[in-house]
Design a protein around this motif. Structure first.
Motif, PDB file in Angstrom:
ATOM      1  N   ARG A 190       0.814  -1.053   0.204  1.00  0.00           N
ATOM      2  CA  ARG A 190       0.010   0.250  -0.246  1.00  0.00           C
ATOM      3  C   ARG A 190       0.756   1.308   0.243  1.00  0.00           C
ATOM      4  O   ARG A 190       2.370   1.850   0.385  1.00  0.00           O
ATOM      5  CB  ARG A 190      -0.796   0.269   1.280  1.00  0.00           C
ATOM      6  CG  ARG A 190      -0.622   0.036   2.686  1.00  0.00           C
ATOM      7  CD  ARG A 190      -1.202   0.166   4.082  1.00  0.00           C
ATOM      8  NE  ARG A 190      -0.337   0.761   5.217  1.00  0.00           N
ATOM      9  CZ  ARG A 190      -0.313   1.382   5.891  1.00  0.00           C
ATOM     10  NH1 ARG A 190      -1.147   3.049   4.847  1.00  0.00           N
ATOM     11  NH2 ARG A 190       0.220   1.650   6.803  1.00  0.00           N
ATOM     12  N   VAL A 191       0.456   2.194  -0.678  1.00  0.00           N
ATOM     13  CA  VAL A 191       1.048   3.727  -0.977  1.00  0.00           C
ATOM     14  C   VAL A 191       1.007   4.226   0.705  1.00  0.00           C
ATOM     15  O   VAL A 191       0.365   3.424   2.031  1.00  0.00           O
ATOM     16  CB  VAL A 191      -0.104   5.010  -1.193  1.00  0.00           C
ATOM     17  CG1 VAL A 191       0.872   5.684  -1.329  1.00  0.00           C
ATOM     18  CG2 VAL A 191       0.103   4.458  -3.032  1.00  0.00           C
ATOM     19  N   ALA A 192       2.485   4.578   1.754  1.00  0.00           N
ATOM     20  CA  ALA A 192       2.669   4.917   2.717  1.00  0.00           C
ATOM     21  C   ALA A 192       2.559   6.568   3.111  1.00  0.00           C
ATOM     22  O   ALA A 192       1.567   6.428   4.242  1.00  0.00           O
ATOM     23  CB  ALA A 192       3.923   4.567   3.257  1.00  0.00           C
ATOM     24  N   ARG A 193       2.938   7.048   2.075  1.00  0.00           N
ATOM     25  CA  ARG A 193       1.718   8.312   1.898  1.00  0.00           C
ATOM     26  C   ARG A 193       2.051   9.131   0.815  1.00  0.00           C
ATOM     27  O   ARG A 193       2.639   9.151   0.079  1.00  0.00           O
ATOM     28  CB  ARG A 193       2.926   9.294   3.340  1.00  0.00           C
ATOM     29  CG  ARG A 193       3.151  10.190   3.975  1.00  0.00           C
ATOM     30  CD  ARG A 193       3.788  11.414   4.617  1.00  0.00           C
ATOM     31  NE  ARG A 193       3.799  10.959   6.263  1.00  0.00           N
ATOM     32  CZ  ARG A 193       4.918  10.709   7.302  1.00  0.00           C
ATOM     33  NH1 ARG A 193       5.898  11.553   6.904  1.00  0.00           N
ATOM     34  NH2 ARG A 193       4.395  10.024   7.895  1.00  0.00           N
ATOM     35  N   ILE A 194       0.937   9.925   1.005  1.00  0.00           N
ATOM     36  CA  ILE A 194       0.923  10.893   0.034  1.00  0.00           C
ATOM     37  C   ILE A 194       1.641  12.268   0.169  1.00  0.00           C
ATOM     38  O   ILE A 194       0.641  13.055   1.605  1.00  0.00           O
ATOM     39  CB  ILE A 194      -0.840  10.511  -0.803  1.00  0.00           C
ATOM     40  CG1 ILE A 194      -1.089   9.549  -1.156  1.00  0.00           C
ATOM     41  CG2 ILE A 194      -1.012  11.871  -1.862  1.00  0.00           C
ATOM     42  CD1 ILE A 194      -2.153   9.342  -1.356  1.00  0.00           C
ATOM     43  N   THR A 195       2.368  12.952  -0.737  1.00  0.00           N
ATOM     44  CA  THR A 195       2.753  14.667  -0.131  1.00  0.00           C
ATOM     45  C   THR A 195       1.930  15.538  -0.514  1.00  0.00           C
ATOM     46  O   THR A 195       1.391  15.033  -2.376  1.00  0.00           O
ATOM     47  CB  THR A 195       4.284  14.184  -0.248  1.00  0.00           C
ATOM     48  OG1 THR A 195       4.532  13.674  -1.583  1.00  0.00           O
ATOM     49  CG2 THR A 195       4.800  13.622   0.421  1.00  0.00           C
ATOM     50  N   VAL A 196       1.745  16.414  -0.608  1.00  0.00           N
ATOM     51  CA  VAL A 196       1.487  17.369  -1.047  1.00  0.00           C
ATOM     52  C   VAL A 196       2.219  18.469  -1.545  1.00  0.00           C
ATOM     53  O   VAL A 196       3.038  19.315  -0.145  1.00  0.00           O
ATOM     54  CB  VAL A 196       0.459  18.168  -0.589  1.00  0.00           C
ATOM     55  CG1 VAL A 196      -0.524  19.209  -1.402  1.00  0.00           C
ATOM     56  CG2 VAL A 196      -1.015  16.857  -0.429  1.00  0.00           C
ATOM     57  N   CYS A 197       2.610  18.947  -2.807  1.00  0.00           N
ATOM     58  CA  CYS A 197       3.395  20.165  -2.374  1.00  0.00           C
ATOM     59  C   CYS A 197       3.000  21.675  -3.237  1.00  0.00           C
ATOM     60  O   CYS A 197       2.396  21.254  -4.946  1.00  0.00           O
ATOM     61  CB  CYS A 197       4.669  20.134  -3.479  1.00  0.00           C
ATOM     62  SG  CYS A 197       5.213  18.169  -2.821  1.00  0.00           S
ATOM     63  N   GLY A 198       2.939  22.792  -3.259  1.00  0.00           N
ATOM     64  CA  GLY A 198       2.180  23.925  -4.144  1.00  0.00           C
ATOM     65  C   GLY A 198       2.560  24.576  -3.151  1.00  0.00           C
ATOM     66  O   GLY A 198       3.180  25.188  -1.416  1.00  0.00           O
ATOM     67  N   LYS A 199       1.582  25.918  -2.825  1.00  0.00           N
ATOM     68  CA  LYS A 199       0.701  27.186  -2.717  1.00  0.00           C
ATOM     69  C   LYS A 199       0.310  26.859  -1.455  1.00  0.00           C
ATOM     70  O   LYS A 199      -0.580  25.460  -1.471  1.00  0.00           O
ATOM     71  CB  LYS A 199      -0.311  28.351  -2.813  1.00  0.00           C
ATOM     72  CG  LYS A 199       0.406  29.626  -2.813  1.00  0.00           C
ATOM     73  CD  LYS A 199      -0.031  30.845  -3.736  1.00  0.00           C
ATOM     74  CE  LYS A 199       0.356  31.904  -3.076  1.00  0.00           C
ATOM     75  NZ  LYS A 199       0.182  33.215  -4.121  1.00  0.00           N
ATOM     76  N   THR A 200       0.805  26.665  -0.657  1.00  0.00           N
ATOM     77  CA  THR A 200      -0.025  26.780   1.022  1.00  0.00           C
ATOM     78  C   THR A 200      -1.775  26.889   0.830  1.00  0.00           C
ATOM     79  O   THR A 200      -2.136  25.612   1.681  1.00  0.00           O
ATOM     80  CB  THR A 200       0.380  27.406   1.891  1.00  0.00           C
ATOM     81  OG1 THR A 200       1.962  27.071   2.476  1.00  0.00           O
ATOM     82  CG2 THR A 200      -0.091  26.972   3.534  1.00  0.00           C
TER      83      THR A 200
END
Length: 282
Positions: A190-200
């Motif tokens: 399974r996917v361990a963690r989904i990261t989010v990058c971009g403007k807060t």
């Protein structure tokens, strides 16, 4: 804990608290600033021996340690200032109710207008970039906005336009095992963690309370972050959220490496990969 006593009180002038694992140090006068509140009753009506303590002698409260910082800030000057794009207002209201801070809970509660629509009472501390000014949520305010827009659209702020566009990058690491028989089904993890990058501000607008900000809790809305991740592990759920607010995928990339589970080249191979999806809203 300091032994300096307040005249007529069994408590020290400086109080150490353990709130849900978070340690706070404050003055006794701060904790009793609001009469008849829970903390006022604890630290003025009870004795230190009656209150729960942790292993280091600090007074213990089994509440949300992160949100208690705002409770303490309010008690210092009875003024509430929240960060922009604050997603925990409903939970903070629950904490205010628990600590019996009626005025604070009232400020945090949603306000129902005459047309039964819900608007936020605390406009100055919880506005979003490009959001409507306070008062435009009413029928008269909306009529004024329509009139100004009809006059040529010159009143549209640049921040509102910029809020509509931007990029968000979703990333995740995955791994799977391929057996010696190439026809054998791969075993995915399974996917361990989904990261989010971009403007807060964009990240908080799209993902709201499902965004885990614990590593970067006070990131200004106009800054960019690569430290957020989601509280769930389903890529499709993240894609659905982005689609709902007008984003579409414009690019993706993936890298992978392979390693053997042992020194025997005939054993299973483990593939690991890192994938990024770039979404855009124009």
């Amino acid at each position: 804990m300091r032994a300096d006593k307040i005249s007529g009180s069994p408590f020290s002038e400086i109080i150490e608290l353990n709130v849900g694992g978070q340690v706070y140090v404050t003055r006794h006068t701060t904790l009793v600033a609001v009469p008849d509140s829970l903390l006022w009753n604890m630290f003025s009506k009870k004795s230190p021996k009656e209150l729960a303590r942790d292993s280091k002698g600090r007074f213990f409260l089994d509440r949300d340690g992160f949100l208690f910082r705002y409770i303490l800030d309010y008690l210092r000057d009875l003024n509430l200032v929240l960060p922009d794009y604050f997603p925990e207002k409903s939970r903070l209201q629950r904490e205010a109710d628990f600590f019996q801070l009626r005025d604070l809970a009232k400020r945090l509660s949603p306000r129902v207008s005459k047309d039964n629509s819900i608007s936020e009472e605390i406009c100055q501390s919880d506005t979003e970039e490009g959001a409507l000014p306070c008062g435009l949520g009413s029928s008269g305010g909306m009529e004024t906005l329509r009139t100004l827009s009809a006059a040529g659209g010159a009143t549209r702020s640049p921040s509102l336009d910029s809020r509509k566009s931007g990029y968000i990058t979703i990333g995740y690491r995955g791994s799977y095992t391929i057996g010696r028989d190439i026809q054998t089904d791969a075993k995915f993890r399974r996917v361990a963690r989904i990261t989010v990058c971009g403007k807060t501000s964009l990240a908080k607008e799209v993902f709201g309370e499902t965004l885990n900000e614990s590593r970067d809790p006070d990131r200004p809305p106009e800054r960019y972050t690569s430290r957020y991740y989601l509280k769930y592990n389903f890529l499709e759920q993240a894609f659905d959220k982005l689609t709902e607010v007008g984003f579409h995928m414009v690019a993706c990339s993936s890298t992978g490496t392979c390693a053997y589970t042992s020194n025997d080249p005939n054993e299973d191979k483990i593939w690991t990969s890192y994938t990024e999806y770039v979404f855009c809203r124009e």
